[in-house]
Motif scaffolding. Structure first.
Motif, PDB file in Angstrom:
ATOM      1  N   GLU A 134     -20.168  27.907  36.277  1.00 14.72           N
ATOM      2  CA  GLU A 134     -21.060  26.917  36.162  1.00 14.72           C
ATOM      3  C   GLU A 134     -21.046  26.249  37.592  1.00 14.72           C
ATOM      4  OE1 GLU A 134     -23.510  26.034  34.109  1.00 14.72           O
ATOM      5  OE2 GLU A 134     -22.649  27.806  32.705  1.00 14.72           O
ATOM      6  N   PRO A 135     -22.151  25.676  38.078  1.00 16.31           N
ATOM      7  CA  PRO A 135     -22.425  24.881  39.362  1.00 16.31           C
ATOM      8  C   PRO A 135     -21.286  23.663  39.245  1.00 16.31           C
ATOM      9  CG  PRO A 135     -24.528  25.459  38.586  1.00 16.31           C
ATOM     10  CD  PRO A 135     -23.616  25.767  37.520  1.00 16.31           C
ATOM     11  N   CYS A 136     -20.537  23.289  40.506  1.00 15.92           N
ATOM     12  CA  CYS A 136     -19.891  22.257  40.486  1.00 15.92           C
ATOM     13  C   CYS A 136     -20.627  20.780  40.672  1.00 15.92           C
ATOM     14  CB  CYS A 136     -19.079  22.468  41.666  1.00 15.92           C
ATOM     15  SG  CYS A 136     -17.890  20.809  42.085  1.00 15.92           S
ATOM     16  N   PRO A 137     -20.786  20.082  39.785  1.00 20.00           N
ATOM     17  CA  PRO A 137     -21.813  18.708  39.958  1.00 20.00           C
ATOM     18  C   PRO A 137     -21.452  18.104  41.371  1.00 20.00           C
ATOM     19  CG  PRO A 137     -20.995  19.167  37.694  1.00 20.00           C
ATOM     20  CD  PRO A 137     -20.191  20.127  38.525  1.00 20.00           C
ATOM     21  N   LEU A 138     -20.396  17.956  41.580  1.00 16.81           N
ATOM     22  CA  LEU A 138     -19.937  17.026  42.721  1.00 16.81           C
ATOM     23  C   LEU A 138     -20.452  17.805  44.063  1.00 16.81           C
ATOM     24  CD1 LEU A 138     -18.893  14.464  43.781  1.00 16.81           C
ATOM     25  CD2 LEU A 138     -16.399  15.269  43.873  1.00 16.81           C
ATOM     26  N   LEU A 139     -20.332  19.272  44.045  1.00 20.39           N
ATOM     27  CA  LEU A 139     -20.652  20.125  45.408  1.00 20.39           C
ATOM     28  C   LEU A 139     -22.062  19.896  45.520  1.00 20.39           C
ATOM     29  CD1 LEU A 139     -19.510  21.370  47.577  1.00 20.39           C
ATOM     30  CD2 LEU A 139     -19.623  23.346  46.242  1.00 20.39           C
ATOM     31  N   ILE A 140     -22.834  20.032  44.240  1.00 22.34           N
ATOM     32  CA  ILE A 140     -24.230  19.893  44.470  1.00 22.34           C
ATOM     33  C   ILE A 140     -24.931  18.800  44.777  1.00 22.34           C
ATOM     34  CG2 ILE A 140     -26.200  20.066  42.750  1.00 22.34           C
ATOM     35  CD1 ILE A 140     -25.157  22.097  41.108  1.00 22.34           C
ATOM     36  N   GLU A 141     -24.192  17.462  44.455  1.00 23.68           N
ATOM     37  CA  GLU A 141     -24.684  16.161  44.863  1.00 23.68           C
ATOM     38  C   GLU A 141     -24.183  16.219  46.407  1.00 23.68           C
ATOM     39  OE1 GLU A 141     -26.312  12.558  44.669  1.00 23.68           O
ATOM     40  OE2 GLU A 141     -26.103  14.180  42.950  1.00 23.68           O
ATOM     41  N   ALA A 142     -23.048  16.460  46.818  1.00 28.79           N
ATOM     42  CA  ALA A 142     -22.776  16.613  48.192  1.00 28.79           C
ATOM     43  C   ALA A 142     -23.904  17.225  49.021  1.00 28.79           C
ATOM     44  CB  ALA A 142     -21.511  17.216  48.486  1.00 28.79           C
ATOM     45  N   TRP A 143     -24.193  18.443  48.608  1.00 23.37           N
ATOM     46  CA  TRP A 143     -25.378  19.168  49.324  1.00 23.37           C
ATOM     47  C   TRP A 143     -26.547  18.333  49.495  1.00 23.37           C
ATOM     48  CZ3 TRP A 143     -25.129  22.224  52.919  1.00 23.37           C
ATOM     49  CH2 TRP A 143     -23.943  23.232  53.225  1.00 23.37           C
ATOM     50  N   LYS A 144     -26.915  17.486  48.474  1.00 22.00           N
ATOM     51  CA  LYS A 144     -28.133  16.856  48.346  1.00 22.00           C
ATOM     52  C   LYS A 144     -28.175  15.715  49.423  1.00 22.00           C
ATOM     53  CE  LYS A 144     -29.548  17.622  43.694  1.00 22.00           C
ATOM     54  NZ  LYS A 144     -29.742  16.739  42.239  1.00 22.00           N
ATOM     55  N   GLU A 145     -27.032  15.115  49.120  1.00 22.49           N
ATOM     56  CA  GLU A 145     -26.778  13.963  50.465  1.00 22.49           C
ATOM     57  C   GLU A 145     -26.848  14.352  51.568  1.00 22.49           C
ATOM     58  OE1 GLU A 145     -27.157  10.781  49.172  1.00 22.49           O
ATOM     59  OE2 GLU A 145     -27.038  11.086  47.388  1.00 22.49           O
ATOM     60  N   LEU A 146     -26.268  15.460  51.841  1.00 20.46           N
ATOM     61  CA  LEU A 146     -26.020  16.084  53.162  1.00 20.46           C
ATOM     62  C   LEU A 146     -27.581  16.637  53.657  1.00 20.46           C
ATOM     63  CD1 LEU A 146     -24.521  16.890  55.872  1.00 20.46           C
ATOM     64  CD2 LEU A 146     -23.947  19.018  54.582  1.00 20.46           C
ATOM     65  N   SER A 147     -28.357  17.120  52.879  1.00 21.86           N
ATOM     66  CA  SER A 147     -29.750  17.594  53.455  1.00 21.86           C
ATOM     67  C   SER A 147     -30.571  16.345  53.677  1.00 21.86           C
ATOM     68  CB  SER A 147     -30.450  18.183  52.178  1.00 21.86           C
ATOM     69  OG  SER A 147     -30.551  17.539  50.979  1.00 21.86           O
ATOM     70  N   LYS A 148     -30.470  15.157  53.281  1.00 20.76           N
ATOM     71  CA  LYS A 148     -30.952  14.064  53.476  1.00 20.76           C
ATOM     72  C   LYS A 148     -30.595  13.514  54.813  1.00 20.76           C
ATOM     73  CE  LYS A 148     -31.137  12.163  48.647  1.00 20.76           C
ATOM     74  NZ  LYS A 148     -30.539  11.012  47.826  1.00 20.76           N
ATOM     75  N   ALA A 149     -29.467  13.790  55.524  1.00 15.19           N
ATOM     76  CA  ALA A 149     -29.164  13.396  56.667  1.00 15.19           C
ATOM     77  C   ALA A 149     -29.722  14.271  57.926  1.00 15.19           C
ATOM     78  CB  ALA A 149     -27.635  13.308  56.825  1.00 15.19           C
ATOM     79  N   VAL A 150     -30.165  15.340  57.603  1.00 14.94           N
ATOM     80  CA  VAL A 150     -30.609  16.160  58.683  1.00 14.94           C
ATOM     81  C   VAL A 150     -31.708  15.519  59.534  1.00 14.94           C
ATOM     82  CG1 VAL A 150     -32.087  18.439  59.058  1.00 14.94           C
ATOM     83  CG2 VAL A 150     -30.212  18.144  57.411  1.00 14.94           C
ATOM     84  N   VAL A 151     -31.789  15.749  60.911  1.00 21.00           N
ATOM     85  CA  VAL A 151     -32.541  14.917  61.576  1.00 21.00           C
ATOM     86  C   VAL A 151     -33.325  16.242  62.261  1.00 21.00           C
ATOM     87  CG1 VAL A 151     -32.960  13.912  63.897  1.00 21.00           C
ATOM     88  CG2 VAL A 151     -31.129  13.272  62.346  1.00 21.00           C
ATOM     89  N   ASN A 152     -34.769  15.914  62.639  1.00 16.55           N
ATOM     90  CA  ASN A 152     -35.540  17.143  62.897  1.00 16.55           C
ATOM     91  C   ASN A 152     -36.353  16.633  64.286  1.00 16.55           C
ATOM     92  OD1 ASN A 152     -36.044  19.299  60.923  1.00 16.55           O
ATOM     93  ND2 ASN A 152     -36.384  17.585  59.725  1.00 16.55           N
TER      94      ASN A 152
END
Length: 615
Positions: A134-152
């Motif tokens: 099963e997916p690790c909920p904390l790791l999934i949440e961490a990736w969600k937050e990291l993706s929000k920080a991406v600068v284009n």
């Protein structure tokens, strides 16, 4: 994309190796494993959603594990050799060993099921879990937050902002910091999405060539920016520009010494993880490396091979008494030199620079290993130092006064263990423990194998002081009272057991994990990650924690700090697949052909059945 970037990209594409039919090869070392096992790696041009199904990732991860260091045979040998005398962490170690066996069985089963069904997977298919089904909920949440920080910039990712805490003024936390992006860049490399790292490297090297003036004083050509920000030049928000900060806007107005070193290290990690050497060999990158080396290898008045630095030039970017020759900068300098020597072309002045690098590496490694190293025997030597010695036969070469030994040091130093002290200069030894400098020394092999073991011994023996309830102390111990007033200038942010002055930084988890894997002690990192997982998401990913044990969220800490999030992601991914740590570790370094002998300061030797480094 700007015209300069188009030219760079065209040059890189023209240099990309092709097969016999003229087709461009895009296979990387990480893709080779799945190709050899009959699995087809599906590459995506767009970033995958964090909610993607994790099954394809599990199959690919299992293939990687079975085909690399954690194959069934290797794992049993590693587990047997890893039976070491660590009285504080045997239970944690055995738990980790059992989990590793169980995970391997699950992953082998997934391989068989995947082969029978004809399905294929890629490590880039999902940022999901590293173990179990099963997916690790904390790791999934961490990736969600990291993706929000991406600068284009011009619709392409070029980095991540320092933090996304909307509850506080942004100050410069809305900028892309070079040092802060390192764990985020590593996370995307491990996830097999290297494009953001490639763009980051190209953009920062372009900024390096910009004119750098502070109060009408021009900085060296090789100085890399501390940070940059994407700005809009008109009201319609259509015209974008990148504005760099070389220290002229920093609190202490100090140019970053570490940015250039981190840039070279990230370039090495990108090249090693993707197998793409064309980026490192293209003209702008080669010129950037040369400018950094020319700045750092220039001859001057200094009689030491170490770099002379001001306060505030590194991760500790405020006045904290690290001026002189801080261990963090020396370890980064050593690692950057080793990485640069791998990619520096021999044309033009390349041969001369390589010769300078080799000479400096030998002198620097000897100096740090000999004079910065402290263990119990060496502490006793310093305690009995004679002063005012003259000539080459002097034992107390820096004229250090034994009375300057701090009281805390005698209780802190264990019988088995040691570390590189914070600073060495005339009549001065800064005996504080600095985590980043010691861990980078292990990753770069600036520390010998014996010294690396001793540093890890110290971490285990002083777990409560250095780790406590939230990993990991950036500096130990904290300065208090009159010492704090004099050294920090009464800095209200660096009060005792806060921020840089004894605060706990979750970002250091990735460094701890990498050195634990290299030294064969992953159980230490496993224990630290489990501690962090109890609070990080609940506390909204703070920048740092306060208190002797790291029990309190930092009084001025930003929430949703990007490198806290990325540090956890990298640590988690490396723990579940230790072979991934190879992109950030370097092989052993010896002066000449013989391993240097430790004089006056040999650490207590460990048992002969210590596990060998994995990389």
């Amino acid at each position: 994309m700007s015209s300069d970037d188009n030219a760079i990209s065209s040059k890189i594409q023209s240099d990309t190796p092709s097969d016999d039919n003229g087709a461009t090869s895009s296979e990387t070392p990480l893709d080779t494993t799945s190709a050899n096992t009959g699995s087809t790696s599906s590459k995506r041009s767009d970033a995958p959603s964090v909610d993607d199904n994790a099954s394809s990732f599990q199959k690919q991860l299992a293939i990687d594990l079975v085909q690399t260091v954690l194959s069934k045979g290797d794992l049993s040998k590693w587990a047997e050799s890893a039976h070491i005398e660590r009285h504080r962490s045997l239970d944690v170690y055995h738990d980790f060993q059992l989990k590793s066996h169980n995970n391997l069985n699950i992953q082998e089963k997934s391989i068989c099921e995947g082969e029978n069904s004809g399905e294929s997977g890629s490590i880039a298919a999902t940022p999901g879990p590293m173990s179990g089904l099963e997916p690790c909920p904390l790791l999934i949440e961490a990736w969600k937050e990291l993706s929000k920080a991406v600068v284009n910039f011009e619709n392409e990712p070029v980095g991540t902002v320092a933090a996304l805490d909307t509850a506080k003024d942004s100050l410069n936390y809305d900028q892309v910091f070079v040092r802060d992006f390192i764990p985020a860049g590593l996370a995307y490399l491990l996830k097999r999405e290297p494009q953001i790292v490639k763009k980051f490297l190209l953009k920062t090297v372009r900024l390096q060539s910009a004119e750098k003036k502070i109060d009408q004083f021009k900085l060296g050509d090789g100085v890399m920016p501390a940070s940059f920000k994407v700005c809009h030049q008109n009201d319609l928000n259509t015209k974008e520009a990148i504005v760099a900060d070389f220290g002229e806007s920093a609190i202490g107005r100090v140019a970053p010494v570490d940015s250039g070193f981190w840039w070279i290290i990230l370039l090495h990690a990108y090249t090693k993880s993707t197998g793409d050497t064309t980026l490192a060999l293209c003209s702008p990158i080669q010129n950037g490396i040369r400018l950094i080396l020319a700045l750092c290898l220039s001859e001057g008045f200094d009689t030491f091979p170490t770099l002379l630095c001001a306060d505030g030039c590194c991760m500790i970017d405020r006045r904290m008494g690290v001026y002189g020759y801080p261990i963090e900068i020396q370890a980064l300098f050593f690692m950057a030199l080793r990485c640069a020597s791998k990619y520096l072309q021999h044309q033009k002045d390349g041969e001369d620079l390589i010769e300078l690098i080799n000479k400096r590496l030998q002198a620097l490694s000897y100096h740090i290993r000999e004079y910065f190293w402290l263990d119990l025997p060496q502490l006793n030597n310093i305690y009995r130092y004679k002063t005012e010695e003259y000539s080459h036969t002097a034992v107390n070469k820096f004229n250090v006064m034994p009375d300057s030994l701090p009281e805390w040091l005698f209780d802190f130093m264990p019988r088995k263990g040691g570390y590189f002290i914070g600073n060495v200069s005339p009549s001065r030894m800064d005996f504080r423990w600095f985590c980043l400098g010691n861990f980078v020394a292990i990753l770069s092999s600036l520390a010998t194998s014996e010294q690396s073991k001793a540093i890890m011994d110290l971490v285990e023996e002083r777990w409560q002081e250095l780790v406590g309830e939230m990993p990991l102390k950036a500096c130990y111990p904290a300065m208090e009272n009159h010492e704090w007033q004099i050294v920090t200038g009464c800095d209200p942010k660096n009060t005792r057991w806060s921020y840089h002055n004894g605060g706990s930084w979750p970002v250091l988890l990735w460094l701890l994990t990498a050195v634990c894997i290299k030294t064969g002690r992953p159980h230490i990192a496993q224990k630290a990650v489990e501690l962090a997982e109890r609070r990080l998401m609940k506390d909204k990913w703070p920048e740092y924690y306060d208190g002797k044990r790291g029990r309190y969220v930092g009084k001025q800490a930003r929430k949703f700090q990007t490198w806290s999030i990325a540090g956890y992601i990298v640590a988690k991914m490396m723990l579940e697949n230790p072979s991934l740590a190879s992109i950030i570790t370097l092989e052993d370094y010896c002066q000449g052909r013989a391993r240097p002998v430790l004089r006056r300061s040999r650490s207590w030797s460990c048992s002969t059945d210590e596990p060998k480094p994995m990389y």
